[in-house]
Scaffold this motif. Sequence first.
Motif, PDB file in Angstrom:
ATOM      1  N   TRP A 396       0.874  -0.882   0.047  1.00  0.00           N
ATOM      2  CA  TRP A 396       0.248   0.189  -0.230  1.00  0.00           C
ATOM      3  C   TRP A 396       0.552   1.166   0.218  1.00  0.00           C
ATOM      4  O   TRP A 396       0.634   1.974  -0.832  1.00  0.00           O
ATOM      5  N   PRO A 397       2.050   1.402   0.997  1.00  0.00           N
ATOM      6  CA  PRO A 397       2.709   2.628   0.824  1.00  0.00           C
ATOM      7  C   PRO A 397       2.746   2.942  -0.455  1.00  0.00           C
ATOM      8  O   PRO A 397       3.806   4.303  -0.829  1.00  0.00           O
ATOM      9  N   PHE A 398       3.892   2.830  -1.193  1.00  0.00           N
ATOM     10  CA  PHE A 398       4.574   2.093  -2.494  1.00  0.00           C
ATOM     11  C   PHE A 398       3.341   2.499  -3.252  1.00  0.00           C
ATOM     12  O   PHE A 398       3.885   3.695  -4.673  1.00  0.00           O
ATOM     13  N   LEU A 399       2.394   1.774  -2.905  1.00  0.00           N
ATOM     14  CA  LEU A 399       1.334   2.153  -4.159  1.00  0.00           C
ATOM     15  C   LEU A 399       0.855   4.077  -4.317  1.00  0.00           C
ATOM     16  O   LEU A 399       0.555   4.588  -5.089  1.00  0.00           O
ATOM     17  N   VAL A 400       0.549   4.604  -2.758  1.00  0.00           N
ATOM     18  CA  VAL A 400       0.127   5.685  -2.086  1.00  0.00           C
ATOM     19  C   VAL A 400       1.067   6.436  -2.989  1.00  0.00           C
ATOM     20  O   VAL A 400       0.426   7.704  -3.494  1.00  0.00           O
TER      21      VAL A 400
END
Length: 424
Positions: A396-400
Amino acid sequence: MVPILLVCLLVLFISSAPIMVALGLSGFFSLIFGSDVDAMIIVQRLIGGIDSFALMALPFFIFAANLMDSGGLSKRLLDWARALIGHVCGGIAASTQLASMFFGALSGSSPATIIAIGKLMYPELQERKYPKKFIAGLLASSGSVALVIPPSVTIIVFCVTTGVSVGKCFMAGITAGIILGISSLVYIYFFAKKHNLPRDKKATGKELFIATKRAAAALMVPVIILGGIYSGICTPTESAAVSAVYALLIGMFVYKELTLKRLWQVAVESAISCAQVLVLISAATVLAWILTVSQVSTMVTNTLLAGVTSKFTFLLILNLILLVMGMFMDGSAAILIIAPLVFNMGVSLGVDGVHMCIVMISNLALGMYTPPFGMNLFVTNSITKMDMMDMLPGVWPFLVANLISLLIITYCPDLIMLLPNLVG
């Protein structure tokens, strides 16, 4: 034709049939049972769908990418990246990201990038005590940039479908790929700083020189491809052929890691991959023709245009559609389905065709690792052996971070068009 087409597509997708089979059979059944069109039209459209000079670049790029992987180029790229930035905060993870960007520029394949770099770096990242969830997110996201950075198979498919310049889209893809890569590198830096993660010892000038020298042949591939195109020496197709010959010579006679036996295996693997892509394009061409002659494309375009009056809104809707499509299907398949429906509409609203190409493919790149169905998640799972649900907190953090860069790519067209405009 259209109701039969939609029902067949739905049934085949639910039954988990391969996308090329779903598209091809749906088109076949809708023509045979829903119209009086001669069945020979199907054969003509299947052949016509791949009767394109630009598509001749595909087998060469696929062959070149496989030669580079087998010829030891990926290992040398990784060593060079670690010598360059391995000493900074989070440097080992940052090296993985940087190496993936460069290998993406060699292979044009997201899964191939994850496998080539991930298999080398996963044990090392584990040994250096990087959290497994973070590693999973890093590997899944780092490979996605291969769809954007040239030579990208998906960019070529878009250009063949819409008639946009391959060379200009390649140049725009460089900027977009760098933006996506930088957003991941920024997150890696702050994550590593927060958790005080280990880094490599700073390479001496001599060590950096040696690593650069060993990787020089690999680093020259993008220069040869883009330099050949923009110097006017060769077309994208001819440039692809040159890159394949170059990779063969480097793997066999410079690095000497490519044997005759392995060369035969690479040729067979490349032929299979190429056939899969071309069959997919053929099947999608039949589907696109049916949608055109039945005026579905026109109706969809008119319906969307009735409610969309600005580029901002159009691009926002396009982003949402493609992020979802990217989770469920290959980037080339998504382009073949959606590009004919939205391209003319976007141009009519003032969106540059090259910019639209990069926006669409950047969305599909993110969709490649968007939970729960992104293909990169399953490829990463095969390397890490982690449960899918355990991987998601790291993804999720990479996607954000990449979604922020996607907004820049979408709404800063002058930035994306800088290189294409400079080279004319």
